[in-house]
Design an enzyme around this catalytic site. Structure first.
Site, mmCIF file in Angstrom:
data_model
loop_
_atom_site.group_PDB
_atom_site.id
_atom_site.type_symbol
_atom_site.label_atom_id
_atom_site.label_comp_id
_atom_site.label_asym_id
_atom_site.label_seq_id
_atom_site.Cartn_x
_atom_site.Cartn_y
_atom_site.Cartn_z
ATOM 1 N N ASP A 34 4.714 8.548 -1.815
ATOM 2 C CA ASP A 34 3.960 7.484 -2.442
ATOM 3 C C ASP A 34 2.810 8.133 -3.206
ATOM 4 O OD1 ASP A 34 3.214 4.728 -2.880
ATOM 5 O OD2 ASP A 34 1.578 5.068 -1.468
ATOM 6 N N ASP A 36 -0.635 6.204 -4.744
ATOM 7 C CA ASP A 36 -1.960 5.679 -4.434
ATOM 8 C C ASP A 36 -2.221 5.760 -2.935
ATOM 9 O OD1 ASP A 36 -2.896 4.437 -7.108
ATOM 10 O OD2 ASP A 36 -0.873 3.638 -6.871
#
Length: 317
Positions: A34, A36
């Protein structure tokens, strides 16, 4: 060292012996991460996160950036990666704006899409040769009945992503189009909210998707984590072995559950949404749904892996 999801026990990577950490690092060939909360916060890279990802690549790991963010295109994310010193190409990135266009292409879609979302979605639709409408503000007009809405007969799909201009007129239009069961309904992701500084909470795309699901009495096909479409596209494009794939994330109900759903090893970093107290609570839960949120491993920050990776690099060289 074998850690299986049956054990349902998160292990702190730093609590392992150095030999066990090396065994862990050698247990996967592909890294999905991922973005953020794992690699960066907005435009600020988290300490040594770029060093870790770039060293993974140097050590021969396949690297993929997998994000639920629908506001960016793959080109946007490549540029962001390069600005923040992460090595990346367009083929290394899976984002929900791109996947939404891919999904429609796979259906042989030739009509128009009503978009609740941002330019990230519409730019990917343009690159796929798919027309659209609905982008931007759509405000309530004074003295005009809500029911005054002339449908575009070409619209045969609705996409719901993050939209800071979300409004009642948009709800009306989306639900009206979706009243036709032949109209496709796509949600980019189900992230409910994003806590930011000063305890302010920003509603996420999942809140908007649920709203449209409620008023349309339809369920959306979800592009992002934890649903499996992203993994399906990845496996169609690349040679990856789920049993030798690591999924890194900061949110257990999307990233870690995605990994569990797809048979990947999971690593939680504590620099984003999920706190260790949440994991401890889920470990003790009698509900299977909550126990599935427990990662295989956790670490305070991705950058904490750097000294172990440097040791591995030295051994190999």
């Amino acid at each position: 060292m074998t850690i299986t999801r049956v054990i349902m026990s998160a292990i702190n990577v730093k609590a392992l012996s150095r030999q066990d950490v090396r065994s862990f690092l050698n247990s996967f060939d592909t890294v999905l991460t991922d973005c953020d909360g794992v690699l960066w916060m907005h435009m600020t890279p988290l300490p040594h996160s770029a060093d870790v990802m770039n060293l993974f690549r140097k050590l021969g790991k396949q690297i993929f950036y997998v994000t639920n963010n629908s506001t960016k295109t793959r080109d946007d994310l490549v540029e962001k990666c390069r600005t923040l010193k992460f090595e990346a190409t367009k083929n290394d990135i899976l984002c929900t704006s791109h996947l939404s266009a891919c999904y429609l292409q796979s259906l042989g879609f030739t009509k128009k899409v009503y978009v609740i979302g941002s330019e990230g979605i519409t730019k990917e639709l343009e690159q796929a040769g798919i027309s659209y409408c609905g982008i931007g503000p759509d405000l309530i007009k004074q003295n005009v009945p809500y029911a005054v809405f002339e449908k575009d007969p070409e619209v045969a799909a609705v996409i719901v992503g993050f939209d800071e201009h979300f409004s009642y007129p948009k709800m009306i239009k989306a639900a009206t189009y979706l009243n036709d069961p032949n109209v496709h309904f796509i949600g980019t992701n189900t992230d409910e909210r994003f806590p930011v500084s000063n305890d302010v909470v920003i509603p996420g795309t999942g809140s908007l998707v649920r709203c449209i699901e409620s008023c349309s009495e339809r369920k959306a096909v979800i592009m992002g984590k934890p649903d499996k479409y992203m993994a399906k596209m990845l496996m169609e494009r690349s040679d990856i072995n789920p049993e030798r794939t690591l999924m890194i994330g900061d949110r257990c109900n999307t990233d870690i559950l995605f990994g569990a759903n797809c048979g990947f090893t999971t690593l939680l970093v504590l620099t984003g949404v999920t706190a260790l107290s949440d994991v401890e609570k889920w470990k003790q839960s009698e509900q299977q749904e909550e126990r599935e949120l427990v990662p295989n491993y956790y670490i305070d920050a991705l950058g904490d892996l750097l000294p172990y990776l440097k040791e591995l690099e030295t051994e190999i060289s």
